[in-house]
Design an enzyme around this catalytic site. Structure first.
Site, PDB file in Angstrom:
ATOM      1  N   CYS A  84     -12.947  -8.755  52.073  1.00 36.74           N
ATOM      2  CA  CYS A  84     -13.192  -9.433  53.350  1.00 36.74           C
ATOM      3  C   CYS A  84     -12.058 -10.398  53.670  1.00 36.74           C
ATOM      4  CB  CYS A  84     -14.568 -10.106  53.347  1.00 36.74           C
ATOM      5  SG  CYS A  84     -15.089 -10.659  54.989  1.00 36.74           S
ATOM      6  N   HIS A 194     -17.604  -5.438  52.837  1.00 33.26           N
ATOM      7  CA  HIS A 194     -18.222  -6.074  51.668  1.00 33.26           C
ATOM      8  C   HIS A 194     -18.757  -4.983  50.745  1.00 33.26           C
ATOM      9  CE1 HIS A 194     -18.248 -10.323  52.907  1.00 33.26           C
ATOM     10  NE2 HIS A 194     -18.313  -9.836  54.140  1.00 33.26           N
ATOM     11  N   GLU A 196     -19.946  -5.259  47.876  1.00 34.51           N
ATOM     12  CA  GLU A 196     -21.151  -5.729  47.176  1.00 34.51           C
ATOM     13  C   GLU A 196     -22.407  -5.577  48.020  1.00 34.51           C
ATOM     14  OE1 GLU A 196     -19.885  -9.319  49.574  1.00 34.51           O
ATOM     15  OE2 GLU A 196     -18.916  -7.624  48.585  1.00 34.51           O
TER      16      GLU A 196
END
Length: 214
Positions: A84, A194, A196
């Site tokens: 990011c 992202h 994650e």
């Protein structure tokens, strides 16, 4: 601090716990630490550079914590993953706050142009770009292993990188305009989304990073 450690850099911006949890899930016994200590980052085998928030705040906090030089050195010398704003900070300069980045990659960080943010049916697209979108793999890379070309990842951002060198572009996404969503060079891979928060594709990318030997 053992040589197998993966250091997630903590400069006070963003929810680092979710990044740590996702990497720890695929790290297969390797030590994963979240740290603001430059010595810990310098000693780590590989480094993750995440972040959320505004570019000026991120650069200020990075400087205030004495982490600027160790981030640049890690980007030169060991497996390095930017996430990011950790991608955007690697570039020369951002339109967000008119602030300089780290200059690891040449090129600006630009805001999505309001007058060109139209969808396929001419509908007006909102900024920030938020939600799931496809990432086209511009060129092969070990971190794409096991991930379908065009797989969907989760994005939240209003700015995008515009590299000077097209050879560093590893991924591209469309949102009103085509934009660079991943870059790669030598030991560095950085992505705007992202991972994650990106379900199977994101975890696969993180797993690939844990095992990557540039």
């Amino acid at each position: 601090m053992g040589a197998a450690t993966i250091a997630v850099i903590d400069y006070g911006m963003g929810n680092l716990r979710s990044v740590w949890q996702a990497i720890a899930k695929v790290a297969e016994g390797r030590d994963v630490v979240v740290s603001a200590d430059p010595a810990v980052v310098a000693a780590a085998e590989r480094v993750v550079f995440p972040g959320q928030g505004a570019m000026p705040d991120c650069m200020r906090e990075l400087e205030a914590r004495g982490l600027r030089d160790v981030v640049i050195e890690a980007a030169r010398s060991k497996p390095f993953l930017g996430i990011c704003i950790g991608l955007q900070m690697l570039f020369d300069h951002s339109e967000e706050g008119d602030v300089d980045g780290l200059g690891v990659f040449a090129g600006p960080v630009r805001r999505f142009p309001a007058d060109r943010m139209k969808g396929p049916a001419g509908e007006k697209l909102k900024v920030p770009h938020m939600g799931w979108n496809e990432v086209a793999q511009v060129r092969p890379h070990p971190l794409w292993s096991g991930i379908d070309d065009g797989a969907r990842f989760y994005f939240v951002h209003s700015y995008y990188v515009d590299p000077v060198d097209p050879a560093c572009v590893a991924g591209q996404t469309g949102y009103g305009i085509p934009f660079t969503s991943a870059v790669a060079r030598d030991n560095i891979f950085a992505i705007q989304c992202h991972p994650e928060k990106s379900a199977h594709a994101g975890l696969t990318l993180l797993s690939n990073f844990v095992r990557w030997q540039p």
